[in-house]
Motif scaffolding. Sequence first.
Motif, PDB file in Angstrom:
ATOM      1  N   UNK A  36     -76.412  63.996 -96.780  1.00 44.24           N
ATOM      2  CA  UNK A  36     -77.238  63.106 -95.986  1.00 44.24           C
ATOM      3  C   UNK A  36     -77.638  61.846 -96.727  1.00 44.24           C
ATOM      4  N   UNK A  37     -78.012  62.005 -97.982  1.00 46.90           N
ATOM      5  CA  UNK A  37     -78.453  60.829 -98.735  1.00 46.90           C
ATOM      6  C   UNK A  37     -77.291  59.913 -99.098  1.00 46.90           C
ATOM      7  N   UNK A  38     -76.082  60.473 -99.230  1.00 41.43           N
ATOM      8  CA  UNK A  38     -74.915  59.616 -99.477  1.00 41.43           C
ATOM      9  C   UNK A  38     -74.712  58.654 -98.318  1.00 41.43           C
ATOM     10  N   UNK A  39     -74.873  59.153 -97.095  1.00 44.35           N
ATOM     11  CA  UNK A  39     -74.750  58.283 -95.918  1.00 44.35           C
ATOM     12  C   UNK A  39     -75.867  57.249 -95.898  1.00 44.35           C
ATOM     13  N   UNK A  40     -77.081  57.659 -96.261  1.00 45.82           N
ATOM     14  CA  UNK A  40     -78.199  56.709 -96.306  1.00 45.82           C
ATOM     15  C   UNK A  40     -77.980  55.608 -97.320  1.00 45.82           C
ATOM     16  N   UNK A  41     -77.406  55.958 -98.453  1.00 44.39           N
ATOM     17  CA  UNK A  41     -77.120  54.948 -99.479  1.00 44.39           C
ATOM     18  C   UNK A  41     -76.072  53.954 -98.991  1.00 44.39           C
ATOM     19  N   UNK A  42     -75.124  54.427 -98.186  1.00 42.77           N
ATOM     20  CA  UNK A  42     -74.134  53.524 -97.615  1.00 42.77           C
ATOM     21  C   UNK A  42     -74.785  52.513 -96.681  1.00 42.77           C
ATOM     22  N   UNK A  43     -75.722  52.983 -95.866  1.00 46.60           N
ATOM     23  CA  UNK A  43     -76.415  52.069 -94.951  1.00 46.60           C
ATOM     24  C   UNK A  43     -77.212  51.033 -95.745  1.00 46.60           C
ATOM     25  N   UNK A  44     -77.934  51.494 -96.750  1.00 44.63           N
ATOM     26  CA  UNK A  44     -78.718  50.570 -97.577  1.00 44.63           C
ATOM     27  C   UNK A  44     -77.815  49.535 -98.248  1.00 44.63           C
ATOM     28  N   UNK A  45     -76.660  49.982 -98.735  1.00 42.27           N
ATOM     29  CA  UNK A  45     -75.724  49.056 -99.382  1.00 42.27           C
ATOM     30  C   UNK A  45     -75.170  48.041 -98.383  1.00 42.27           C
ATOM     31  N   UNK A  46     -74.914  48.497 -97.153  1.00 37.51           N
ATOM     32  CA  UNK A  46     -74.394  47.583 -96.131  1.00 37.51           C
ATOM     33  C   UNK A  46     -75.432  46.533 -95.748  1.00 37.51           C
ATOM     34  N   UNK A  47     -76.683  46.950 -95.636  1.00 39.31           N
ATOM     35  CA  UNK A  47     -77.753  45.998 -95.320  1.00 39.31           C
ATOM     36  C   UNK A  47     -77.920  44.995 -96.464  1.00 39.31           C
ATOM     37  N   UNK A  48     -77.840  45.470 -97.698  1.00 43.69           N
ATOM     38  CA  UNK A  48     -77.913  44.562 -98.855  1.00 43.69           C
ATOM     39  C   UNK A  48     -76.762  43.558 -98.831  1.00 43.69           C
ATOM     40  N   UNK A  49     -75.578  44.023 -98.451  1.00 48.87           N
ATOM     41  CA  UNK A  49     -74.419  43.130 -98.388  1.00 48.87           C
ATOM     42  C   UNK A  49     -74.639  42.031 -97.351  1.00 48.87           C
ATOM     43  N   UNK A  50     -75.217  42.405 -96.221  1.00 45.14           N
ATOM     44  CA  UNK A  50     -75.545  41.426 -95.178  1.00 45.14           C
ATOM     45  C   UNK A  50     -76.570  40.411 -95.687  1.00 45.14           C
ATOM     46  N   UNK A  51     -77.559  40.900 -96.410  1.00 44.10           N
ATOM     47  CA  UNK A  51     -78.612  40.006 -96.909  1.00 44.10           C
ATOM     48  C   UNK A  51     -78.074  39.027 -97.949  1.00 44.10           C
ATOM     49  N   UNK A  52     -77.148  39.499 -98.789  1.00 50.86           N
ATOM     50  CA  UNK A  52     -76.742  38.732 -99.968  1.00 50.86           C
ATOM     51  C   UNK A  52     -75.332  38.143 -99.884  1.00 50.86           C
ATOM     52  N   UNK A  53     -74.714  38.195 -98.707  1.00 51.18           N
ATOM     53  CA  UNK A  53     -73.351  37.657 -98.544  1.00 51.18           C
ATOM     54  C   UNK A  53     -72.387  38.284 -99.552  1.00 51.18           C
ATOM     55  N   UNK A  54     -72.467  39.600 -99.694  1.00 51.35           N
ATOM     56  CA  UNK A  54     -71.710  40.291-100.740  1.00 51.35           C
ATOM     57  C   UNK A  54     -70.439  40.906-100.145  1.00 51.35           C
ATOM     58  N   UNK A  55     -69.341  40.204-100.293  1.00 54.32           N
ATOM     59  CA  UNK A  55     -68.075  40.668 -99.736  1.00 54.32           C
ATOM     60  C   UNK A  55     -67.575  41.945-100.414  1.00 54.32           C
ATOM     61  N   UNK A  56     -67.703  41.990-101.733  1.00 52.70           N
ATOM     62  CA  UNK A  56     -67.233  43.173-102.465  1.00 52.70           C
ATOM     63  C   UNK A  56     -68.006  44.415-102.038  1.00 52.70           C
ATOM     64  N   UNK A  57     -69.311  44.266-101.803  1.00 52.03           N
ATOM     65  CA  UNK A  57     -70.118  45.411-101.374  1.00 52.03           C
ATOM     66  C   UNK A  57     -69.689  45.896 -99.991  1.00 52.03           C
TER      67      UNK A  57
END
Length: 221
Positions: free
Chosen positions: A121-142
């Motif tokens: 469950x937490x692995x999926x949550x970390x993916x969501x958090x990483x995706x939101x961070x990528x949106x915030x920071x224009x992070x293509x690699x993320x």
Amino acid sequence: MARDRYRDRLATLRTDVVLFGELVVERYESAVAAAANGDLRAADRIVSGDSEINRRYLELEGDCIDLIARNQPVAGDLRLITASFKILTDLERIADLATNLAERTEYGSEVHPAVDLGSLGLAAGEMVAAAVDAYENDDRAACRAVAADDDTLDSDCAAATQRIIRELLAERAGDDERVRTADTTTRGLLTVRDIERVGDHAVNIAARTLYMLDSDDELLY
């Protein structure tokens, strides 16, 4: 002056989407913890708070529509608004999946022991958090890293499903025990399915971010 207000509203929209994403991740992780620990009080808070999530989602969706209707944005601005609109939908659906987990916890049956709920469950949550961070920071690699992580999550979910089914087929018990086994098996399978869907929504967020930045549809299909 009007142009400055427009730019401010675009920046505010992005900030608000990120804050909404952080709220959804927090709710989802709380739901995972409640399910893993059998915490009925925490589960009830998550279920009762779903209406507030829906209200906020509709407000932000309205902001996207208003920005398009009033300003007729083009190019990058339009991609930002439409990506935000799509991302909000994925976040709201993740919040719904968190509510699903909490409602099953309220029901009272334990998660099937073949499901490592904390890890999965937490692995999926970390993916969501990483995706939101990528949106915030224009992070293509993320964005691409989230998609790669989804392959691992899918594999782990498939393995958990197989373990549940194997244990069910091997079960030898009386009537009462079979009822209990059916309950935990059903909850286990539904939980694994929902966690996998959370990962899929994280990939959607990453895909929309990548398209927003570069018109790159690599992750959309």
